[in-house]
Design a protein around this motif. Sequence first.
Motif, short mmCIF file in Angstrom:
data_model
loop_
_atom_site.label_atom_id
_atom_site.label_comp_id
_atom_site.label_asym_id
_atom_site.label_seq_id
_atom_site.Cartn_x
_atom_site.Cartn_y
_atom_site.Cartn_z
N GLU A 253 8.14 1.16 1.39
CA GLU A 253 8.66 2.38 0.77
C GLU A 253 7.55 3.09 0.01
O GLU A 253 6.60 2.46 -0.47
N PRO A 254 7.63 4.41 -0.11
CA PRO A 254 6.66 5.13 -0.93
C PRO A 254 6.85 4.78 -2.40
O PRO A 254 7.98 4.71 -2.89
N LEU A 255 5.74 4.54 -3.10
CA LEU A 255 5.78 4.21 -4.52
C LEU A 255 4.65 4.95 -5.23
O LEU A 255 3.72 5.46 -4.59
N TYR A 256 4.73 4.97 -6.55
CA TYR A 256 3.76 5.70 -7.36
C TYR A 256 2.75 4.72 -7.97
O TYR A 256 3.13 3.84 -8.75
N PRO A 257 1.46 4.86 -7.62
CA PRO A 257 0.45 3.96 -8.19
C PRO A 257 0.01 4.41 -9.58
O PRO A 257 -0.05 5.60 -9.88
N PHE A 258 -0.28 3.45 -10.43
CA PHE A 258 -0.85 3.75 -11.74
C PHE A 258 -1.70 2.56 -12.19
O PHE A 258 -1.69 1.51 -11.56
N PHE A 259 -2.45 2.74 -13.26
CA PHE A 259 -3.48 1.77 -13.66
C PHE A 259 -4.38 1.47 -12.47
O PHE A 259 -4.77 0.32 -12.22
N ILE A 260 -4.76 2.52 -11.71
CA ILE A 260 -5.63 2.34 -10.55
C ILE A 260 -7.03 1.98 -11.02
O ILE A 260 -7.68 2.73 -11.75
N ASN A 261 -7.50 0.80 -10.61
CA ASN A 261 -8.86 0.35 -10.90
C ASN A 261 -9.13 0.25 -12.40
O ASN A 261 -10.26 0.49 -12.85
N GLU A 262 -8.12 -0.12 -13.17
CA GLU A 262 -8.31 -0.36 -14.61
C GLU A 262 -9.26 -1.54 -14.80
O GLU A 262 -9.03 -2.63 -14.29
N CYS A 263 -10.33 -1.31 -15.57
CA CYS A 263 -11.38 -2.33 -15.63
C CYS A 263 -10.90 -3.61 -16.33
O CYS A 263 -11.33 -4.70 -15.98
N ALA A 264 -9.98 -3.50 -17.29
CA ALA A 264 -9.50 -4.68 -18.00
C ALA A 264 -8.61 -5.55 -17.14
O ALA A 264 -8.32 -6.70 -17.50
N TYR A 265 -8.17 -5.04 -15.98
CA TYR A 265 -7.24 -5.79 -15.15
C TYR A 265 -7.91 -6.57 -14.02
O TYR A 265 -7.24 -7.25 -13.26
N TYR A 266 -9.24 -6.45 -13.90
CA TYR A 266 -9.93 -7.26 -12.89
C TYR A 266 -9.67 -8.74 -13.14
O TYR A 266 -9.39 -9.51 -12.22
N GLU A 267 -9.74 -9.15 -14.41
CA GLU A 267 -9.53 -10.56 -14.74
C GLU A 267 -8.07 -10.99 -14.57
O GLU A 267 -7.77 -12.18 -14.52
N LYS A 268 -7.16 -10.01 -14.49
CA LYS A 268 -5.74 -10.30 -14.28
C LYS A 268 -5.36 -10.23 -12.81
O LYS A 268 -4.18 -10.37 -12.46
N SER A 269 -6.34 -9.97 -11.95
CA SER A 269 -6.10 -9.85 -10.50
C SER A 269 -5.12 -8.71 -10.19
O SER A 269 -4.20 -8.85 -9.39
N ILE A 270 -5.35 -7.57 -10.84
CA ILE A 270 -4.54 -6.38 -10.61
C ILE A 270 -5.45 -5.23 -10.25
O ILE A 270 -6.28 -4.80 -11.07
N ALA A 271 -5.32 -4.72 -9.04
CA ALA A 271 -6.08 -3.54 -8.63
C ALA A 271 -5.34 -2.25 -9.02
O ALA A 271 -5.97 -1.24 -9.32
N LEU A 272 -4.02 -2.31 -8.96
CA LEU A 272 -3.17 -1.18 -9.34
C LEU A 272 -1.75 -1.69 -9.47
O LEU A 272 -1.40 -2.77 -8.99
N SER A 273 -0.92 -0.90 -10.13
CA SER A 273 0.52 -1.19 -10.23
C SER A 273 1.28 -0.10 -9.48
O SER A 273 0.77 1.02 -9.30
N LEU A 274 2.48 -0.42 -9.05
CA LEU A 274 3.31 0.51 -8.30
C LEU A 274 4.66 0.66 -8.99
O LEU A 274 5.23 -0.31 -9.49
N ALA A 275 5.18 1.90 -9.00
CA ALA A 275 6.43 2.19 -9.70
C ALA A 275 7.34 3.06 -8.85
O ALA A 275 6.89 3.80 -7.97
N ARG A 276 8.64 2.95 -9.12
CA ARG A 276 9.64 3.89 -8.60
C ARG A 276 9.92 4.93 -9.67
O ARG A 276 9.97 4.62 -10.85
#
Length: 290
Positions: A253-276
Amino acid sequence: MSVCFPKLSRVAVCGGTHGNELSGVYLVRELQRCAGDGAHVNTLLCDTFVFPSPSGPISDTAPYEMIRSRELNALLGPKGSPKAVDLICDLHNTTADMGLCLIAYSDHDWICLHIFRHLQRQMPDIPMRYIHFDVSNKESYSLDSVGKHGFAIEIGPQPHGVVRSNIYTAMKFGVQHMLDWVRFFNSGTIFEGGFVDVFTMVKHIDYPRDRETRNITAAIHPQLQDRDFSLLQPEDPLFQTFSGETLRYKGKEPLYPFFINECAYYEKSIALSLARKRRVMIPAIRVDRT
């Protein structure tokens, strides 16, 4: 028919929860220097990188961050108690191009949603969204959750360890308009109901990784970078491998990305988050005069 809430007599504006996000640090210092009247506003520098659950025993040898979080819970809470402050606004920066976001753990806290709508109207030139982290019955590990009402203001893009004047100024105006709203509310202003767009977080996506070393093997695709809250469709470019291959979004499904390439999230294994995104109807509210 309006919903009544008690007066917001105690408001806390906090900065430095993540110590290298500097707009909130300098803004709290400025607010302390120029303390004014109106609602009783606590301003404080949190000086901690984590905010664990305040329950349970703690030893004398516990990490500083845990000790400090307990001190903050005692100062602003205790969490979930009648003594907790009425409203907490926790100030953050992101390296992602997200504009100004209010982040909350409820999509039906009418106080927070009305404040967001007020900021939208007062700051029409600033991209602004309301992000809902749905934790359901789980514990929320955030400073703002200590208050009876609370949210984080997240604004970017700004590198961590740096303060940019335009980002700082947008945060300053956001906080000023939030405090103005509190004064209007406490003085008896009736805020009419209406609709607000809410982005509810669905999932995180990690970077592609090497199976053996767990090192990342790709970066955010150039067509996605700096396009937070632009609808991501199935098969849209998502990553570009270091060898040049395009990896596409395989969601259904289409979703909205945010926190794209947030530098503090590299250590959390998150490249981006997706939202409805959905529209939420908020009722008219006013202060309880009884």
